[in-house]
Design a protein around this motif. Sequence first.
Motif, PDB file in Angstrom:
ATOM      1  N   UNK A  14       0.897  -1.378  -0.091  1.00  0.00           N
ATOM      2  CA  UNK A  14      -0.172  -0.075   0.132  1.00  0.00           C
ATOM      3  C   UNK A  14       0.941   1.283  -0.027  1.00  0.00           C
ATOM      4  N   UNK A  15       1.672   1.380   0.830  1.00  0.00           N
ATOM      5  CA  UNK A  15       2.806   2.367   1.020  1.00  0.00           C
ATOM      6  C   UNK A  15       3.621   2.597  -0.466  1.00  0.00           C
ATOM      7  N   UNK A  16       4.231   1.488  -1.026  1.00  0.00           N
ATOM      8  CA  UNK A  16       4.605   1.611  -2.433  1.00  0.00           C
ATOM      9  C   UNK A  16       3.662   2.222  -3.388  1.00  0.00           C
ATOM     10  N   UNK A  17       2.736   1.821  -3.366  1.00  0.00           N
ATOM     11  CA  UNK A  17       1.572   2.469  -4.405  1.00  0.00           C
ATOM     12  C   UNK A  17       1.102   3.760  -4.173  1.00  0.00           C
ATOM     13  N   UNK A  18       0.997   4.061  -2.893  1.00  0.00           N
ATOM     14  CA  UNK A  18       0.835   5.337  -2.508  1.00  0.00           C
ATOM     15  C   UNK A  18       2.052   6.481  -3.246  1.00  0.00           C
ATOM     16  N   UNK A  19       3.127   5.723  -2.925  1.00  0.00           N
ATOM     17  CA  UNK A  19       4.223   6.545  -3.617  1.00  0.00           C
ATOM     18  C   UNK A  19       4.384   6.835  -4.861  1.00  0.00           C
ATOM     19  N   UNK A  20       4.011   5.670  -5.453  1.00  0.00           N
ATOM     20  CA  UNK A  20       3.934   5.464  -7.137  1.00  0.00           C
ATOM     21  C   UNK A  20       2.886   6.658  -7.580  1.00  0.00           C
ATOM     22  N   UNK A  21       1.644   6.553  -6.956  1.00  0.00           N
ATOM     23  CA  UNK A  21       0.763   7.628  -7.371  1.00  0.00           C
ATOM     24  C   UNK A  21       0.991   9.214  -7.317  1.00  0.00           C
ATOM     25  N   UNK A  22       1.887   9.332  -6.124  1.00  0.00           N
ATOM     26  CA  UNK A  22       2.257  10.562  -6.015  1.00  0.00           C
ATOM     27  C   UNK A  22       3.377  11.101  -7.140  1.00  0.00           C
ATOM     28  N   UNK A  23       4.163  10.045  -7.501  1.00  0.00           N
ATOM     29  CA  UNK A  23       5.117  10.498  -8.288  1.00  0.00           C
ATOM     30  C   UNK A  23       4.298  10.599  -9.763  1.00  0.00           C
ATOM     31  N   UNK A  24       3.203   9.699  -9.704  1.00  0.00           N
ATOM     32  CA  UNK A  24       2.411   9.891 -10.871  1.00  0.00           C
ATOM     33  C   UNK A  24       1.843  11.309 -11.316  1.00  0.00           C
ATOM     34  N   UNK A  25       1.277  11.607 -10.041  1.00  0.00           N
ATOM     35  CA  UNK A  25       0.671  13.230 -10.062  1.00  0.00           C
ATOM     36  C   UNK A  25       1.808  14.317 -10.358  1.00  0.00           C
ATOM     37  N   UNK A  26       2.947  13.951 -10.125  1.00  0.00           N
ATOM     38  CA  UNK A  26       4.009  14.949 -10.285  1.00  0.00           C
ATOM     39  C   UNK A  26       4.655  14.728 -11.877  1.00  0.00           C
ATOM     40  N   UNK A  27       4.321  13.523 -12.345  1.00  0.00           N
ATOM     41  CA  UNK A  27       4.765  13.290 -13.659  1.00  0.00           C
ATOM     42  C   UNK A  27       6.046  12.546 -14.055  1.00  0.00           C
ATOM     43  N   UNK A  28       6.206  11.744 -12.805  1.00  0.00           N
ATOM     44  CA  UNK A  28       7.381  11.065 -13.011  1.00  0.00           C
ATOM     45  C   UNK A  28       7.482   9.740 -12.753  1.00  0.00           C
ATOM     46  N   UNK A  29       6.337   9.222 -12.408  1.00  0.00           N
ATOM     47  CA  UNK A  29       6.154   8.018 -12.171  1.00  0.00           C
ATOM     48  C   UNK A  29       5.276   7.048 -13.106  1.00  0.00           C
ATOM     49  N   UNK A  30       4.863   5.586 -12.441  1.00  0.00           N
ATOM     50  CA  UNK A  30       4.257   4.736 -13.613  1.00  0.00           C
ATOM     51  C   UNK A  30       3.070   5.386 -13.934  1.00  0.00           C
ATOM     52  N   UNK A  31       2.122   5.040 -14.880  1.00  0.00           N
ATOM     53  CA  UNK A  31       0.965   5.522 -15.198  1.00  0.00           C
ATOM     54  C   UNK A  31      -0.178   5.028 -14.498  1.00  0.00           C
ATOM     55  N   UNK A  32      -0.112   3.661 -14.387  1.00  0.00           N
ATOM     56  CA  UNK A  32      -1.436   3.031 -13.597  1.00  0.00           C
ATOM     57  C   UNK A  32      -0.987   2.201 -12.366  1.00  0.00           C
ATOM     58  N   UNK A  33      -1.618   2.517 -11.196  1.00  0.00           N
ATOM     59  CA  UNK A  33      -1.524   1.995 -10.105  1.00  0.00           C
ATOM     60  C   UNK A  33      -2.792   1.833  -9.228  1.00  0.00           C
ATOM     61  N   UNK A  34      -2.949   0.806  -8.780  1.00  0.00           N
ATOM     62  CA  UNK A  34      -4.221   0.580  -7.953  1.00  0.00           C
ATOM     63  C   UNK A  34      -4.101   0.301  -6.604  1.00  0.00           C
ATOM     64  N   UNK A  35      -4.882   1.132  -5.516  1.00  0.00           N
ATOM     65  CA  UNK A  35      -4.720   1.154  -4.241  1.00  0.00           C
ATOM     66  C   UNK A  35      -5.059  -0.310  -3.573  1.00  0.00           C
ATOM     67  N   UNK A  36      -4.386  -0.685  -2.508  1.00  0.00           N
ATOM     68  CA  UNK A  36      -4.918  -1.713  -1.975  1.00  0.00           C
ATOM     69  C   UNK A  36      -6.442  -1.619  -1.257  1.00  0.00           C
ATOM     70  N   UNK A  37      -6.674  -0.440  -1.113  1.00  0.00           N
ATOM     71  CA  UNK A  37      -8.054  -0.531  -0.394  1.00  0.00           C
ATOM     72  C   UNK A  37      -9.195  -0.232  -1.420  1.00  0.00           C
ATOM     73  N   UNK A  38      -8.756  -0.421  -2.689  1.00  0.00           N
ATOM     74  CA  UNK A  38      -9.916  -0.364  -3.862  1.00  0.00           C
ATOM     75  C   UNK A  38     -10.089   0.861  -4.296  1.00  0.00           C
ATOM     76  N   UNK A  39      -9.699   2.140  -3.798  1.00  0.00           N
ATOM     77  CA  UNK A  39     -10.084   3.452  -4.242  1.00  0.00           C
ATOM     78  C   UNK A  39      -9.138   3.907  -5.406  1.00  0.00           C
ATOM     79  N   UNK A  40      -9.499   4.622  -6.294  1.00  0.00           N
ATOM     80  CA  UNK A  40      -8.793   5.326  -7.289  1.00  0.00           C
ATOM     81  C   UNK A  40      -8.184   6.617  -6.937  1.00  0.00           C
TER      82      UNK A  40
END
Length: 280
Positions: free
Chosen positions: A254-280
């Motif tokens: 969950x923590x790793x996916x949250x970090x990837x989403x944060x990087x995505x929002x900054x335009x520097x991370x992977x483009x698809x990530x799903x949260x462990x808790x099912x939220x987009x």
Amino acid sequence: MAEFDGQPGREAPPACDVSAEQAQSDEVDLHQGLSSLAHVVADARSVEDLLSDVASFAVQAIPGVDGAGVTLVEFVSGSPRAHAWAATPGFVRDIEILQYNKLQEGPCITCMQTRRPAVSGSIGSDDRWPRLRGSVARMGVHSVLALPMLIGDKVIGAINSYAYERDVFAEHAVRVGEQFAAPAAVSIYNAQLLATARESTERMRRALESRTVIDQAIGIVRSRSGIAAEDAFERLTKISQAENVKLHVVAERLVDEAVRKAQLRQGSGPQNAADVDGRD
């Protein structure tokens, strides 16, 4: 005078058989063996490596030895059970396996039970170990010196020395062997304590790391759902049970996916990530 349990009905070689030159040579070998032992302790070797080293040093330090083994034991219902050993060369390992794994008798077991060195000048005719003696004699091994390793009143194991010739180990060899066995026991015991302390420290470190990442995951779930910490922890626990994975693995994911989403929002991370808790 060294005290030991000799072979019943067999007279040991006289102590005066050792010449002054031989005694001096044995003293040098003992000193070299103890010096080598001191160096490996200073290097903080593992218990397994130290046992192998002690077996090699015993061959060097104890006069007349053709092969030696070192055994660590735990006592179960009053009987010693080997849980680690090292041997040099291979025939000693075969003898140790016979003693501990198959027959539960032999000089090593005897010396630990009596807390006294056990000596045999012709093991093939030694009535103390009727099931073991024939097998060992057929290997061409006739003499044995088994030395208990003692820490205070506690037996932690034994050093077992073997020779192809008969009547190799008399009082002189026992005395030299005891001088080697005493510091060897302390070294091995300290190595065990150090290994236990290292394992405990590592477990604590892993536990702290797991606790930290679980707390981070709880914070992420709370920030997304607005639920209480207890409810967030329960949600992570349910995921852990449903997927049959450890809780800290769920939290790390969950923590790793949250970090990837944060990087995505900054335009520097992977483009698809799903949260462990099912939220987009």
